[in-house]
Design a protein around this motif. Sequence first.
Motif, mmCIF file in Angstrom:
data_model
loop_
_atom_site.group_PDB
_atom_site.id
_atom_site.type_symbol
_atom_site.label_atom_id
_atom_site.label_comp_id
_atom_site.label_asym_id
_atom_site.label_seq_id
_atom_site.Cartn_x
_atom_site.Cartn_y
_atom_site.Cartn_z
ATOM 1 N N ARG A 121 -19.359 9.526 -18.307
ATOM 2 C CA ARG A 121 -19.365 10.673 -17.486
ATOM 3 C C ARG A 121 -19.343 11.862 -18.466
ATOM 4 O O ARG A 121 -18.858 11.581 -19.464
ATOM 5 C CB ARG A 121 -18.075 10.622 -16.531
ATOM 6 C CG ARG A 121 -17.772 9.702 -15.417
ATOM 7 C CD ARG A 121 -18.360 9.822 -14.322
ATOM 8 N NE ARG A 121 -18.608 8.740 -13.448
ATOM 9 C CZ ARG A 121 -18.374 8.518 -12.056
ATOM 10 N NH1 ARG A 121 -18.749 9.856 -11.577
ATOM 11 N NH2 ARG A 121 -18.521 7.476 -11.439
ATOM 12 N N ALA A 122 -20.200 12.733 -18.344
ATOM 13 C CA ALA A 122 -19.956 13.823 -19.341
ATOM 14 C C ALA A 122 -18.689 14.336 -19.361
ATOM 15 O O ALA A 122 -18.219 14.754 -20.471
ATOM 16 C CB ALA A 122 -20.989 15.134 -18.848
ATOM 17 N N ALA A 179 -22.148 13.356 -14.473
ATOM 18 C CA ALA A 179 -23.361 12.662 -15.008
ATOM 19 C C ALA A 179 -23.168 11.944 -15.976
ATOM 20 O O ALA A 179 -22.408 12.387 -16.823
ATOM 21 C CB ALA A 179 -24.464 13.920 -15.273
ATOM 22 N N PRO A 180 -23.775 10.757 -16.169
ATOM 23 C CA PRO A 180 -23.827 9.958 -17.476
ATOM 24 C C PRO A 180 -24.687 10.395 -18.583
ATOM 25 O O PRO A 180 -25.388 9.843 -19.262
ATOM 26 C CB PRO A 180 -24.256 8.610 -16.960
ATOM 27 C CG PRO A 180 -25.392 9.005 -15.977
ATOM 28 C CD PRO A 180 -24.991 10.090 -15.377
ATOM 29 N N GLY A 198 -20.943 6.183 -8.144
ATOM 30 C CA GLY A 198 -19.774 6.581 -7.504
ATOM 31 C C GLY A 198 -19.798 8.228 -7.023
ATOM 32 O O GLY A 198 -20.911 8.559 -7.351
ATOM 33 N N ALA A 199 -18.853 8.871 -6.743
ATOM 34 C CA ALA A 199 -18.883 9.963 -6.496
ATOM 35 C C ALA A 199 -19.059 10.909 -7.430
ATOM 36 O O ALA A 199 -18.515 10.692 -8.761
ATOM 37 C CB ALA A 199 -17.637 10.534 -5.257
ATOM 38 N N HIS A 200 -19.940 12.252 -7.397
ATOM 39 C CA HIS A 200 -19.922 13.090 -8.535
ATOM 40 C C HIS A 200 -19.383 14.488 -7.992
ATOM 41 O O HIS A 200 -19.549 14.671 -6.699
ATOM 42 C CB HIS A 200 -21.617 13.404 -8.930
ATOM 43 C CG HIS A 200 -21.886 12.101 -10.052
ATOM 44 N ND1 HIS A 200 -22.932 12.483 -10.748
ATOM 45 C CD2 HIS A 200 -21.819 10.869 -9.723
ATOM 46 C CE1 HIS A 200 -23.232 11.377 -11.242
ATOM 47 N NE2 HIS A 200 -22.648 10.221 -10.642
ATOM 48 N N GLU A 209 -21.678 11.378 -3.012
ATOM 49 C CA GLU A 209 -21.945 10.052 -3.524
ATOM 50 C C GLU A 209 -23.099 9.578 -2.752
ATOM 51 O O GLU A 209 -23.245 9.764 -1.401
ATOM 52 C CB GLU A 209 -20.800 9.148 -3.317
ATOM 53 C CG GLU A 209 -21.056 7.960 -3.741
ATOM 54 C CD GLU A 209 -19.693 6.831 -3.519
ATOM 55 O OE1 GLU A 209 -19.620 5.771 -4.088
ATOM 56 O OE2 GLU A 209 -18.505 7.445 -2.786
ATOM 57 N N ARG A 210 -24.140 9.072 -3.590
ATOM 58 C CA ARG A 210 -25.207 8.316 -2.939
ATOM 59 C C ARG A 210 -24.905 7.247 -2.183
ATOM 60 O O ARG A 210 -24.127 6.414 -2.665
ATOM 61 C CB ARG A 210 -26.261 8.158 -4.093
ATOM 62 C CG ARG A 210 -27.528 7.858 -3.547
ATOM 63 C CD ARG A 210 -28.494 7.896 -4.983
ATOM 64 N NE ARG A 210 -29.956 7.255 -4.303
ATOM 65 C CZ ARG A 210 -30.676 6.935 -5.199
ATOM 66 N NH1 ARG A 210 -30.592 7.307 -6.681
ATOM 67 N NH2 ARG A 210 -32.031 6.371 -4.988
#
Length: 188
Positions: free
Chosen positions: A12-13, A83-84, A138-140, A186-187
Amino acid sequence: MSIVGKLLANRRAGDQGLAWHRPNLVGADTFQMTSPDFDHESSLGTIHAGKRVGGQDRSPALTWSPPPAQTAQLLLVIEDPDAPTKTPFVHAVALLDPTVDGIPQGALAADDPVPGVRVLRSGWGRGYLGPTPIKGHGAHRYVFQLFALTEPITAAGGKPVESAKPHAILDAGRSLGRARIDAFYERP
């Protein structure tokens, strides 16, 4: 669960890269921001998600209390610190007239902004980019940040604001105050 999402699950950023933490944007005064489309720390509706994941890329409506009296311009930034990527992904950047006290749903569309709103470059292209997190990641969190600026931003990084990169815009502003509201997506 997507294999890519699983592989990147712990990447994660992070919050430290958000505009909220930039020294030039930390203002002494704060004001409030709300949305009729979501409550603070609740989920965004599918309409606000990216088209790639079944949404409509429609920016949520936002309203805010009056910023400090000396505000010359407002800077709206929407970022995803989950975001990764190395830094939070920028979903929208816009400059607003200081008399604007809210924007309707869809106001951050690149091809049809509302009066008093200048939609600038985002992470990809121009205008609002709805959430499209990697399946299984997961949830962002989506952080809607509004900054009351001491002076209008007319250029950034040696370029006119319309062609400047988002991080150059963030570096160019100086804040008197700020407001924030967070949402999740979350997608499925």
